[in-house]
Enzyme design. Structure first.
Site, PDB file in Angstrom:
ATOM      1  N   GLY A 106       8.317 125.351  33.185  1.00 14.53           N
ATOM      2  CA  GLY A 106       7.728 126.186  32.138  1.00 14.53           C
ATOM      3  C   GLY A 106       7.359 127.548  32.700  1.00 14.53           C
ATOM      4  O   GLY A 106       6.863 127.638  33.818  1.00 14.53           O
ATOM      5  N   ALA A 120       6.658 140.467  44.390  1.00 16.54           N
ATOM      6  CA  ALA A 120       6.032 140.385  45.713  1.00 16.54           C
ATOM      7  C   ALA A 120       7.005 139.811  46.741  1.00 16.54           C
ATOM      8  O   ALA A 120       7.058 140.273  47.885  1.00 16.54           O
ATOM      9  CB  ALA A 120       4.755 139.545  45.643  1.00 16.54           C
ATOM     10  N   VAL A 121       7.770 138.822  46.340  1.00 15.06           N
ATOM     11  CA  VAL A 121       8.749 138.236  47.265  1.00 15.06           C
ATOM     12  C   VAL A 121       9.772 139.292  47.674  1.00 15.06           C
ATOM     13  O   VAL A 121      10.046 139.485  48.863  1.00 15.06           O
ATOM     14  CB  VAL A 121       9.459 137.020  46.610  1.00 15.06           C
ATOM     15  CG1 VAL A 121      10.705 136.629  47.398  1.00 15.06           C
ATOM     16  CG2 VAL A 121       8.500 135.841  46.498  1.00 15.06           C
ATOM     17  N   ARG A 170      15.277 123.929  32.461  1.00 16.74           N
ATOM     18  CA  ARG A 170      15.132 122.585  33.034  1.00 16.74           C
ATOM     19  C   ARG A 170      16.545 122.092  33.348  1.00 16.74           C
ATOM     20  O   ARG A 170      17.432 122.163  32.511  1.00 16.74           O
ATOM     21  CB  ARG A 170      14.454 121.652  32.033  1.00 16.74           C
ATOM     22  CG  ARG A 170      13.059 122.151  31.665  1.00 16.74           C
ATOM     23  CD  ARG A 170      12.207 121.140  30.962  1.00 16.74           C
ATOM     24  NE  ARG A 170      11.003 121.813  30.466  1.00 16.74           N
ATOM     25  CZ  ARG A 170       9.903 122.019  31.195  1.00 16.74           C
ATOM     26  NH1 ARG A 170       9.845 121.604  32.434  1.00 16.74           N
ATOM     27  NH2 ARG A 170       8.868 122.638  30.666  1.00 16.74           N
ATOM     28  N   SER A 171      16.742 121.665  34.562  1.00 21.44           N
ATOM     29  CA  SER A 171      18.097 121.293  34.977  1.00 21.44           C
ATOM     30  C   SER A 171      18.251 119.780  35.087  1.00 21.44           C
ATOM     31  O   SER A 171      17.444 119.117  35.724  1.00 21.44           O
ATOM     32  CB  SER A 171      18.408 121.942  36.326  1.00 21.44           C
ATOM     33  OG  SER A 171      19.623 121.445  36.823  1.00 21.44           O
ATOM     34  N   ASP A 227       4.979 121.081  40.192  1.00 11.24           N
ATOM     35  CA  ASP A 227       5.342 120.026  41.142  1.00 11.24           C
ATOM     36  C   ASP A 227       6.731 119.447  40.863  1.00 11.24           C
ATOM     37  O   ASP A 227       7.406 119.003  41.785  1.00 11.24           O
ATOM     38  CB  ASP A 227       4.261 118.940  41.218  1.00 11.24           C
ATOM     39  CG  ASP A 227       3.919 118.367  39.865  1.00 11.24           C
ATOM     40  OD1 ASP A 227       4.529 118.777  38.866  1.00 11.24           O
ATOM     41  OD2 ASP A 227       3.047 117.491  39.810  1.00 11.24           O
ATOM     42  N   THR A 272       2.235 127.802  37.308  1.00  4.61           N
ATOM     43  CA  THR A 272       2.116 126.955  36.116  1.00  4.61           C
ATOM     44  C   THR A 272       0.778 127.244  35.473  1.00  4.61           C
ATOM     45  O   THR A 272      -0.218 127.415  36.167  1.00  4.61           O
ATOM     46  CB  THR A 272       2.221 125.455  36.464  1.00  4.61           C
ATOM     47  OG1 THR A 272       1.727 124.703  35.343  1.00  4.61           O
ATOM     48  CG2 THR A 272       1.369 125.103  37.664  1.00  4.61           C
ATOM     49  N   ASP A 327      -1.087 125.296  33.898  1.00  8.97           N
ATOM     50  CA  ASP A 327      -1.976 124.138  33.800  1.00  8.97           C
ATOM     51  C   ASP A 327      -3.003 124.023  34.920  1.00  8.97           C
ATOM     52  O   ASP A 327      -3.980 123.292  34.785  1.00  8.97           O
ATOM     53  CB  ASP A 327      -1.156 122.842  33.751  1.00  8.97           C
ATOM     54  CG  ASP A 327      -0.446 122.678  32.425  1.00  8.97           C
ATOM     55  OD1 ASP A 327      -0.840 123.348  31.458  1.00  8.97           O
ATOM     56  OD2 ASP A 327       0.499 121.883  32.347  1.00  8.97           O
ATOM     57  N   ASP A 351      -2.884 122.397  37.549  1.00  8.41           N
ATOM     58  CA  ASP A 351      -3.071 121.004  37.977  1.00  8.41           C
ATOM     59  C   ASP A 351      -2.335 120.683  39.276  1.00  8.41           C
ATOM     60  O   ASP A 351      -1.884 119.569  39.470  1.00  8.41           O
ATOM     61  CB  ASP A 351      -2.613 120.058  36.860  1.00  8.41           C
ATOM     62  CG  ASP A 351      -1.153 120.277  36.480  1.00  8.41           C
ATOM     63  OD1 ASP A 351      -0.554 121.271  36.936  1.00  8.41           O
ATOM     64  OD2 ASP A 351      -0.620 119.453  35.731  1.00  8.41           O
ATOM     65  N   ARG A 388     -18.382 126.195   9.299  1.00  7.92           N
ATOM     66  CA  ARG A 388     -17.298 125.246   9.330  1.00  7.92           C
ATOM     67  C   ARG A 388     -17.157 124.626  10.707  1.00  7.92           C
ATOM     68  O   ARG A 388     -17.718 125.109  11.673  1.00  7.92           O
ATOM     69  CB  ARG A 388     -15.978 125.985   9.076  1.00  7.92           C
ATOM     70  CG  ARG A 388     -15.520 125.930   7.657  1.00  7.92           C
ATOM     71  CD  ARG A 388     -14.219 126.699   7.556  1.00  7.92           C
ATOM     72  NE  ARG A 388     -13.839 126.819   6.157  1.00  7.92           N
ATOM     73  CZ  ARG A 388     -13.024 127.745   5.694  1.00  7.92           C
ATOM     74  NH1 ARG A 388     -12.523 128.632   6.495  1.00  7.92           N
ATOM     75  NH2 ARG A 388     -12.710 127.772   4.416  1.00  7.92           N
ATOM     76  N   ARG A 401      -1.397 118.863  29.510  1.00  8.46           N
ATOM     77  CA  ARG A 401      -0.962 117.515  29.174  1.00  8.46           C
ATOM     78  C   ARG A 401      -1.646 116.488  30.063  1.00  8.46           C
ATOM     79  O   ARG A 401      -2.052 115.434  29.620  1.00  8.46           O
ATOM     80  CB  ARG A 401       0.571 117.441  29.332  1.00  8.46           C
ATOM     81  CG  ARG A 401       1.191 116.514  28.303  1.00  8.46           C
ATOM     82  CD  ARG A 401       2.698 116.697  28.193  1.00  8.46           C
ATOM     83  NE  ARG A 401       3.038 117.950  27.508  1.00  8.46           N
ATOM     84  CZ  ARG A 401       4.289 118.335  27.258  1.00  8.46           C
ATOM     85  NH1 ARG A 401       5.305 117.581  27.630  1.00  8.46           N
ATOM     86  NH2 ARG A 401       4.522 119.467  26.625  1.00  8.46           N
ATOM     87  N   LYS A 437     -29.509 120.846  15.447  1.00  6.74           N
ATOM     88  CA  LYS A 437     -30.112 121.869  16.299  1.00  6.74           C
ATOM     89  C   LYS A 437     -30.163 123.222  15.603  1.00  6.74           C
ATOM     90  O   LYS A 437     -30.611 124.216  16.178  1.00  6.74           O
ATOM     91  CB  LYS A 437     -29.273 122.029  17.579  1.00  6.74           C
ATOM     92  CG  LYS A 437     -29.415 120.912  18.592  1.00  6.74           C
ATOM     93  CD  LYS A 437     -28.369 121.110  19.690  1.00  6.74           C
ATOM     94  CE  LYS A 437     -28.091 119.835  20.453  1.00  6.74           C
ATOM     95  NZ  LYS A 437     -26.797 119.896  21.152  1.00  6.74           N
ATOM     96  N   LYS A 451     -27.368 124.788  14.433  1.00 10.12           N
ATOM     97  CA  LYS A 451     -26.113 125.526  14.555  1.00 10.12           C
ATOM     98  C   LYS A 451     -25.363 125.449  13.226  1.00 10.12           C
ATOM     99  O   LYS A 451     -25.175 124.374  12.666  1.00 10.12           O
ATOM    100  CB  LYS A 451     -25.246 124.926  15.661  1.00 10.12           C
ATOM    101  CG  LYS A 451     -25.875 125.027  17.038  1.00 10.12           C
ATOM    102  CD  LYS A 451     -24.874 124.627  18.109  1.00 10.12           C
ATOM    103  CE  LYS A 451     -25.566 124.610  19.482  1.00 10.12           C
ATOM    104  NZ  LYS A 451     -24.623 124.372  20.562  1.00 10.12           N
TER     105      LYS A 451
END
Lengths: 349, 349, 349, 349
Positions: free
Chosen positions: D39, D50-51, D100-101, D131, D154, D156, D158, D191, D200, D240, D242
């Site tokens: 992704g 940068a690379v 995605r391969s 990963d 990524t 995420d 994670d 509301r 995920r 409370k 709110k």
């Protein structure tokens, strides 16, 4: 890499890496005060909210002091409940207002302020601001025994004892947004743009903006370059095939952005434009990193008072909370990352 | 209120309200050129894209000229297909680049440019820029008979013959964003902020920013105020209970923002900060209004060439397309809305 | 092109293009009320501010009613001075809150509300909202003789009698920002993105977003396309060499975004992602165009009451103020620009 | 607190806290390749830049591979110089595209890819992704001996072995912007808003957004709450005082945002709106933190290859660089900060 994120547990208090403040065995405070002081910074409201909410959660009342130490001196304060700080986390500025106080610099002024705190039954004070403000807090503690905790709130990020200060991320983002806009025009026009960003004593903002903005050169307060070097940067840039150059200058660089712009024009004759961003870097809705940092530090400050700490600044470092004696925040300095400075040079190839 | 939005139909060409350009019976062009000229403005890319796509749709080829008239003079041009302008609608600046050309001011320079156009088989030229650029286009038509259409692209909005110019809405938004950020700090600090926005000859940006930013006063190029009046605004503002004041100054106001800031400080002694936004107002991703306007006008310019029009600027007015002889764009002027100016005064009560 | 920007002068009231409301000779009101009703829209706060400030300027007091007609029914109101509306021009939502009222639909409910207005000495009411809210205002005028003026505040832009409604520009900008972000990913991934934007009955937002976002196709509430046509758009797009497609769908298109996404996947087997922007289009700091429009219309509404007008909506059209009988706002409809629709098709070539 | 910011110095390589990859004594590479995979994430372009720039600085050539491993398999690659990556640091998406391969999952596919790398004379490969992508890189190294370095890209966050991943800060900011907009409407309308954000397998984004957005509750993938608890949150919030509640739900929470919205409506009968932000969180111009991180890590990856490292991911932790064996990035997991989770609960008081 270890990921220590635990908050002020007993274990952590013993940890060698955490400079602990003086921890007394005084009973838990029942009412604390909070103020913002010095230049305002985005995220101060998030910190105020965190102080009020965390205190409420732990059964402690909060008094809000308006206009910083000046308001404390004048007794301009009122009780704040959790609903009073609703819907402010996303707002720039500070709902408690801030001011620079001259009267606070005298023992008489501080005695008056301490009197107000005692009259309101306040057992501890949280000061959100920079090292100047922490000075004021430190004297209050020294002279009147009122526990004080500092929360680092300044866009300059120049406080020893914490990786980042509240407001820094937003200020960088604001300056970067301006650089991105100039890049559109620079790329279309083949011009030199000099951008002066905030940072009187430290180049943290300038360096981050230079790296993130892909600037050709950055001028920090720490070192002055001869006019010839400045011109050489622009010439090298052109020789590499770059149609335009963006130079970032920290406010505290000798002569500021104007000196750099003048040097470029005098030496190269190229069309050079100077932008001085000024106070817009202090405003705006805080970005997420500033809000999360402010939320963590506001809570940590309340917990520190509850645990009997005083005369320290709460901060973040190495992925965990840090506690730094207030006096160290003005005695020691936090340098810009030399590593990032080198990275900036490498990537402007 | 009638809602006439019909585009350049035969019926509309007869309409009395539409100043039509010279319409010849020459055959439909097979290849046209497009260039951007003068100061860049957000939305120029959207206009380039619209020209290329609309021309392709109607079976006309497009040659892109780089660096405005300077590139035309040098023959720096290449064919552009619809995929060449993919993914640029959202970008600031201009992918065709822009420059100020000195050679174009001489008949010899224009003859060289006309030669390049003819060598490339170009039957018409679309110029995206301001009235200075339209001058250049006008001469090309006069001297070499090449059909030219102007598309109003300048952040200043000071072109007669169109309600708005491409880039104006984005420039206002950028300046407004800065004012909003200053307001956070102004409200927290009780200070006077003077903000200089672009507009050398016209106060359009300044006025919209003042109304939208809720400023206390606006200073237009059209009238100079005595220093005393300026100070009075700030004093009145304070008297009304306002903690801070924001004053918007057009670049073209006598003395600019610095004159206003100096007047305030000298007369009131209040802490006054000056922000000069400068070229950041030229950059940034264009807002929707600029992109929609650029898309409409780019298409209209192609249709105008196909219909045999020349020496006119396409624009929008009264909810429909407008066609204004190029020479009127520099002979006539478009004033700021006196009505909005009055509204600004009323709402700063 | 004529540039008529004159405000509600006697001359303009006679103009054939301006549908005038009933103008009585009743004396100038001394106190008026203002409320926001229906779905909230960015710029409502700017309109409230303009009403309060303009009224103050003309020596008229203002009562703010909270929660729309429900609050009017309950008598939830208080006086508002010019400082009460300070620092709200840049805020989304409405400080007066809004609600949908069931009791207002009954004559008894309205009688109660009229009673509250009379008890407060209110001589006229300004209602900021859409045509549903104008219905409520109209009945109040019909049944109780209270002068009412409508101010068009709804993101959908579907009100007859004004070129634009308050909140529309910001909603388009918010949706466009999302499309820009998706384009980054679409371009990187070669995917189909379907974006559903607000607009239950009208495709104004969808069309502007499609043009400004450079979308491949737009689906309006006005017409349903067979699944095969939808798939053909995507196939054509790929055949033209486009790596990805973005399809904009108005909420009111039969089946909404989901129907379109399903049709694409079923017919082409391509990886298709659906984004439903929902209520984020209602929020956010209003863009300049919405703030300027709200400032003008808020002032115009006050002036209309002072001039004895009633039962009309103030708006903007053809570069000047417009006054439309309230009942026309729900009896007549404002179509999307067919011209812009055609332009969208042309530019997706 | 120690501030170790030194980059990959000899000293640091020996440090116990830095998990070093295998360091060989092979000669410095003369040509390396870079690809983006999985992704897309904002900041990938800054990492590519940068690379390319860091490699050029150190005299190493760079080959860009398009469409990730799929392009590697197909040999879709070309040389990249420093000017080829000009003006991309501020762009979302990835100029190298990603995909995605499926073929890469077979040894045959990888052999083909390795062949292309050898044919181009490539001595090392830098993979920017998550990963899953690191798996692909690991196999390439294992099977064909080509040195590989992973750069965590990524949204995420994670990935074990680095405090933050490239794209994370921008994704949080985008989601937070949406929450801020909903808050305007929530505050005006009273509301319940349920917002589903990406994540995920991990709740990093959800938690940061909840704290920074001042949400009433956050639902992480890690734990499921009974419908009754969810309803209780909303009721407590109302008790409370709110007026409205905002609930943040990670995509990976059982049933997602829809389950939470349905539970609230079923149990409380309150008007509840669900917003699913989806892929807009992947796009947009990267915020400064992502650009700085990408710049640092892109340079670090090049240096790692030069130093003979392989099969590791570069990251940041404890204020310095980290080097984590690739296999650990999928074998170990990085939990959300329990400390911040507790803070979120405390501040929603």
């Amino acid at each position: 890499m270890t990921q220590t994120d635990a908050h002020s547990s007993e274990a952590q208090l013993d940890a060698a890496t955490v400079p602990s403040g003086s921890t007394s065995t005084t009973p838990k405070p029942r009412r604390i005060a909070v103020l913002t002081s010095g230049g305002d910074a985005p995220g101060m409201n998030a910190a105020i909210r965190a102080v009020v909410r965390a205190a409420t959660f732990h059964g402690v009342e909060v008094v809000g002091v308006r206009r910083g130490f000046q308001g404390l001196h004048q007794g301009d304060m009122r009780l704040l409940g959790p609903r009073d700080v609703a819907n402010i986390i996303q707002r720039g500025g500070t709902v408690l207002l801030t001011a620079r106080s001259h009267t606070w610099r005298t023992p008489e002024g501080r005695t008056l302020g301490a009197g107000h705190l005692k009259a309101w039954g306040v057992d501890g004070l949280i000061v959100i601001g920079g090292d100047g403000s922490f000075h004021g807090a430190h004297y209050l503690q020294q002279e009147h025994g009122i526990p004080v905790i500092g929360v680092p709130g300044t866009i300059d990020n120049d406080l020893y004892g914490t990786d980042h200060t509240i407001g820094y991320f937003t200020a960088v983002e604001t300056a970067l947004d301006a650089v991105d806009k100039l890049r559109d025009t620079a790329a279309s026009h083949e011009r030199i743009f000099v951008v002066e960003v905030m940072g009187r004593h430290a180049g943290h903002i300038a360096l981050d903006v230079a790296v993130a903005g892909g600037a050709e050169e950055v001028f920090l307060p720490e070192e002055e370059h001869p006019a010839e070097h400045i011109a050489q940067v622009v010439r090298d840039s052109a020789a590499k095939g770059k149609a335009s150059s963006i130079l970032i200058v920290a406010e505290g660089y000798p002569g500021g952005g104007e000196a750099v712009a003048r040097a470029v024009e005098a030496q190269t004759g190229l069309d050079t434009r100077l932008t001085i961003l000024g106070h817009i870097q202090r405003g705006g809705s805080p970005v997420s990193s500033d809000r999360v940092l402010a939320s963590r530090l506001g809570e940590a400050a309340v917990l520190a008072l509850i645990e009997g700490k005083s005369d320290i600044m709460v901060g973040r470092g190495n992925g965990g909370m840090t506690f730094t004696p207030l006096h160290e925040t003005w005695e020691k300095s936090k340098d810009v990352s030399r590593d990032l400075y080198r990275c900036a040079k490498t990537l402007s190839v």
